[in-house]
Enzyme design. Structure first.
Site, mmCIF file in Angstrom:
data_model
loop_
_atom_site.group_PDB
_atom_site.id
_atom_site.type_symbol
_atom_site.label_atom_id
_atom_site.label_comp_id
_atom_site.label_asym_id
_atom_site.label_seq_id
_atom_site.Cartn_x
_atom_site.Cartn_y
_atom_site.Cartn_z
ATOM 1 N N GLU A 79 90.102 63.572 22.822
ATOM 2 C CA GLU A 79 90.611 64.868 22.359
ATOM 3 C C GLU A 79 90.303 65.981 23.353
ATOM 4 O O GLU A 79 91.078 66.942 23.471
ATOM 5 C CB GLU A 79 90.042 65.175 20.979
ATOM 6 C CG GLU A 79 90.629 64.257 19.907
ATOM 7 C CD GLU A 79 90.013 64.449 18.540
ATOM 8 O OE1 GLU A 79 90.773 64.589 17.566
ATOM 9 O OE2 GLU A 79 88.767 64.455 18.441
ATOM 10 N N GLU A 138 88.201 56.590 15.341
ATOM 11 C CA GLU A 138 87.545 57.198 14.179
ATOM 12 C C GLU A 138 87.750 56.424 12.888
ATOM 13 O O GLU A 138 86.835 56.305 12.060
ATOM 14 C CB GLU A 138 88.032 58.644 14.003
ATOM 15 C CG GLU A 138 87.389 59.645 14.944
ATOM 16 C CD GLU A 138 88.072 59.753 16.283
ATOM 17 O OE1 GLU A 138 87.785 60.701 17.026
ATOM 18 O OE2 GLU A 138 88.902 58.861 16.616
#
Length: 257
Positions: A111, A131
């Site tokens: 990210e 995740e």
């Protein structure tokens, strides 16, 4: 690393700011101090007229493995009021920012790359958003930035599977600007940045802003909304310098104002 070592190292190279995550013992996972220091580094890049672009990298063989879960469990806040998660995701710098990736760039590490404008990665790098494998959601922009950068179904597969892929996969699908030999990502990112620095810094920042903001504009809106962004460039000292340098057949001396 001692308690006094900074979590983020900032180095000036002329008009370029190199920002290095410096928690190699934690594979550069971001804790509260790192988020605060990264926020400060991005402020420096934005506010200093003598800095035209930045590079974000990691020390110790890895880029970043996301948020430090141990720090989060201790109650540390991995965000800032100003720039959001990691001191970056909510408001990246207005000036061009290049990610130089070695080793792992996973979870929040990927990210970070997605919050940058250009990405240079080692062929040995490993990237992904794992995740869901830990009953967590990628809330650092990955869920909306990744499908804007690569095809929808590939982004969906990466997110829903949580698989970590090699950098060649991301190069194949257009996420990377450069795929380079291991150990050379920062060197290549510097070379890429130096190619940008011959251009006018206000024009670079304004061009970035129009590209980023125009995703939701209609053509009719774009003609109107790009004008105020461009106005600062067209009224700047650098604009006059650019015209003078062209007329005089010399290299322009940019001031960032």
């Amino acid at each position: 690393m001692s308690q006094r070592d900074p979590c983020v190292i900032v180095e000036r190279r002329g008009a370029l700011l190199i920002v290095s995550l410096n928690r190699p013992e934690a594979k550069n996972a971001v804790d509260g101090a790192t988020a605060a220091q990264l926020n400060a580094a991005m402020d420096l890049l934005d506010e200093d007229d003598n800095l035209f672009a930045g590079i974000l990298t990691g020390n110790g063989g890895n880029f970043c493995t996301g948020g430090d879960l141990k720090a989060a469990a201790r109650g540390e806040r991995l965000s800032t009021d100003d720039r959001g998660l990691f001191g970056l995701f909510g408001r990246p710098p207005r000036k061009p920012l290049i990610a130089a990736v070695e080793g792992y760039a996973v979870g929040g590490g990927l990210e970070i790359c997605l919050a940058c404008d250009l990405i240079v990665a080692s062929s040995a790098a490993r990237m992904g958003l794992p995740e869901v494998r830990h009953s967590v959601i990628a809330l650092g922009g990955g869920l909306f930035r990744l499908p804007r950068r690569i095809p929808y179904h590939l982004a969906m597969e990466l997110v829903l599977s949580g698989e970590i892929r090699d950098a060649a996969f991301f190069q194949q699908h257009g996420l990377l600007n450069r795929l380079v030999e291991p150990g050379t990502a920062l060197q290549e990112a510097v070379a890429l940045a130096e190619g940008l620095l011959v251009n006018a810094p206000l024009a670079l920042a304004a061009s970035k802003a129009v590209i980023q903001r125009s995703a939701d504009w209609t053509d009719e809106e774009a003609w109107q909304l790009q004008a105020p962004i461009a106005a600062r460039v067209l009224k700047s000292e650098d604009r006059r310098e650019g015209l003078a340098a062209f007329a005089e057949k010399r290299k322009p001396q940019w001031k960032g104002r």
